[in-house]
Design a protein around this motif. Structure first.
Motif, PDB file in Angstrom:
ATOM      1  N   LEU A  84      -6.139   5.676  -4.820  1.00 48.84           N
ATOM      2  CA  LEU A  84      -5.808   5.647  -3.403  1.00 48.84           C
ATOM      3  C   LEU A  84      -5.968   4.257  -2.808  1.00 48.84           C
ATOM      4  O   LEU A  84      -5.180   3.843  -1.959  1.00 48.84           O
ATOM      5  CB  LEU A  84      -6.675   6.641  -2.629  1.00 48.84           C
ATOM      6  N   ARG A  85      -6.970   3.536  -3.224  1.00 49.71           N
ATOM      7  CA  ARG A  85      -7.177   2.184  -2.722  1.00 49.71           C
ATOM      8  C   ARG A  85      -5.958   1.315  -3.036  1.00 49.71           C
ATOM      9  O   ARG A  85      -5.442   0.601  -2.179  1.00 49.71           O
ATOM     10  CB  ARG A  85      -8.427   1.575  -3.340  1.00 49.71           C
ATOM     11  N   PHE A  86      -5.461   1.402  -4.252  1.00 51.28           N
ATOM     12  CA  PHE A  86      -4.284   0.632  -4.649  1.00 51.28           C
ATOM     13  C   PHE A  86      -3.060   1.058  -3.840  1.00 51.28           C
ATOM     14  O   PHE A  86      -2.308   0.225  -3.339  1.00 51.28           O
ATOM     15  CB  PHE A  86      -4.032   0.817  -6.149  1.00 51.28           C
TER      16      PHE A  86
ATOM     17  N   ALA B 273       0.995   0.477   0.506  1.00 48.21           N
ATOM     18  CA  ALA B 273       1.705   1.079   1.630  1.00 48.21           C
ATOM     19  C   ALA B 273       1.550   0.230   2.890  1.00 48.21           C
ATOM     20  O   ALA B 273       2.501   0.085   3.669  1.00 48.21           O
ATOM     21  CB  ALA B 273       1.181   2.490   1.876  1.00 48.21           C
ATOM     22  N   PHE B 274       0.381  -0.348   3.097  1.00 51.28           N
ATOM     23  CA  PHE B 274       0.151  -1.208   4.251  1.00 51.28           C
ATOM     24  C   PHE B 274       1.036  -2.454   4.190  1.00 51.28           C
ATOM     25  O   PHE B 274       1.659  -2.841   5.186  1.00 51.28           O
ATOM     26  CB  PHE B 274      -1.325  -1.595   4.316  1.00 51.28           C
ATOM     27  N   ILE B 275       1.121  -3.068   3.028  1.00 52.44           N
ATOM     28  CA  ILE B 275       1.942  -4.268   2.864  1.00 52.44           C
ATOM     29  C   ILE B 275       3.426  -3.937   3.053  1.00 52.44           C
ATOM     30  O   ILE B 275       4.155  -4.672   3.730  1.00 52.44           O
ATOM     31  CB  ILE B 275       1.676  -4.917   1.493  1.00 52.44           C
ATOM     32  N   VAL B 276       3.869  -2.825   2.502  1.00 55.53           N
ATOM     33  CA  VAL B 276       5.268  -2.421   2.657  1.00 55.53           C
ATOM     34  C   VAL B 276       5.577  -2.117   4.117  1.00 55.53           C
ATOM     35  O   VAL B 276       6.629  -2.504   4.632  1.00 55.53           O
ATOM     36  CB  VAL B 276       5.583  -1.210   1.753  1.00 55.53           C
ATOM     37  N   SER B 277       4.674  -1.437   4.813  1.00 53.66           N
ATOM     38  CA  SER B 277       4.926  -1.105   6.216  1.00 53.66           C
ATOM     39  C   SER B 277       4.963  -2.355   7.087  1.00 53.66           C
ATOM     40  O   SER B 277       5.772  -2.447   8.017  1.00 53.66           O
ATOM     41  CB  SER B 277       3.878  -0.129   6.739  1.00 53.66           C
ATOM     42  N   LEU B 278       4.127  -3.350   6.799  1.00 51.55           N
ATOM     43  CA  LEU B 278       4.197  -4.612   7.531  1.00 51.55           C
ATOM     44  C   LEU B 278       5.528  -5.321   7.283  1.00 51.55           C
ATOM     45  O   LEU B 278       6.122  -5.885   8.209  1.00 51.55           O
ATOM     46  CB  LEU B 278       3.048  -5.533   7.128  1.00 51.55           C
ATOM     47  N   GLY B 279       5.997  -5.278   6.061  1.00 47.15           N
ATOM     48  CA  GLY B 279       7.284  -5.894   5.738  1.00 47.15           C
ATOM     49  C   GLY B 279       8.438  -5.220   6.456  1.00 47.15           C
ATOM     50  O   GLY B 279       9.332  -5.888   6.989  1.00 47.15           O
TER      51      GLY B 279
ATOM     52  N   LEU C  41     -11.755   8.173  -9.949  1.00 46.70           N
ATOM     53  CA  LEU C  41     -10.347   7.943 -10.261  1.00 46.70           C
ATOM     54  C   LEU C  41      -9.482   8.049  -9.001  1.00 46.70           C
ATOM     55  O   LEU C  41      -8.610   7.213  -8.766  1.00 46.70           O
ATOM     56  CB  LEU C  41      -9.879   8.949 -11.311  1.00 46.70           C
ATOM     57  N   LEU C  42      -9.741   9.054  -8.182  1.00 49.56           N
ATOM     58  CA  LEU C  42      -8.965   9.240  -6.955  1.00 49.56           C
ATOM     59  C   LEU C  42      -9.155   8.065  -6.007  1.00 49.56           C
ATOM     60  O   LEU C  42      -8.191   7.550  -5.437  1.00 49.56           O
ATOM     61  CB  LEU C  42      -9.379  10.543  -6.272  1.00 49.56           C
TER      62      LEU C  42
END
Length: 75
Positions: free
Chosen positions: A19-21, A26-32, A14-15
């Motif tokens: 975390l994968r999601f 978070a990676f996509i938001v930080s790139l944006g 479950l963790l």
């Protein structure tokens, strides 16, 4: 009978699944945010500095400041 109708909760992995999601999100938001910062702040600032220093005369500016009395040691 009531307990057989309920599905078992996922306990194993479950963790990792959550975390994968969240890491991908978070990676996509930080790139944006980085792209927004670059194109909304850094590029216009670079352009403004380039336009300012294209016709800037430091000796003329120094002379104007000297005449205005900003420098105390130069007359």
């Amino acid at each position: 009978m009531a307990s057989s109708a309920l599905t078992k909760p996922q306990m194993r992995g479950l963790l990792v699944r959550c975390l994968r999601f969240r890491i991908v999100r978070a990676f996509i938001v930080s790139l944006g945010v980085a792209a927004l910062c670059k194109f909304a702040v850094a590029q216009p600032r670079k352009k403004a500095y380039a336009n300012f220093y294209r016709n800037y005369d430091s000796m003329k500016d120094c002379e104007e400041m000297r005449k205005a009395g900003i420098f105390q040691s130069a007359k």
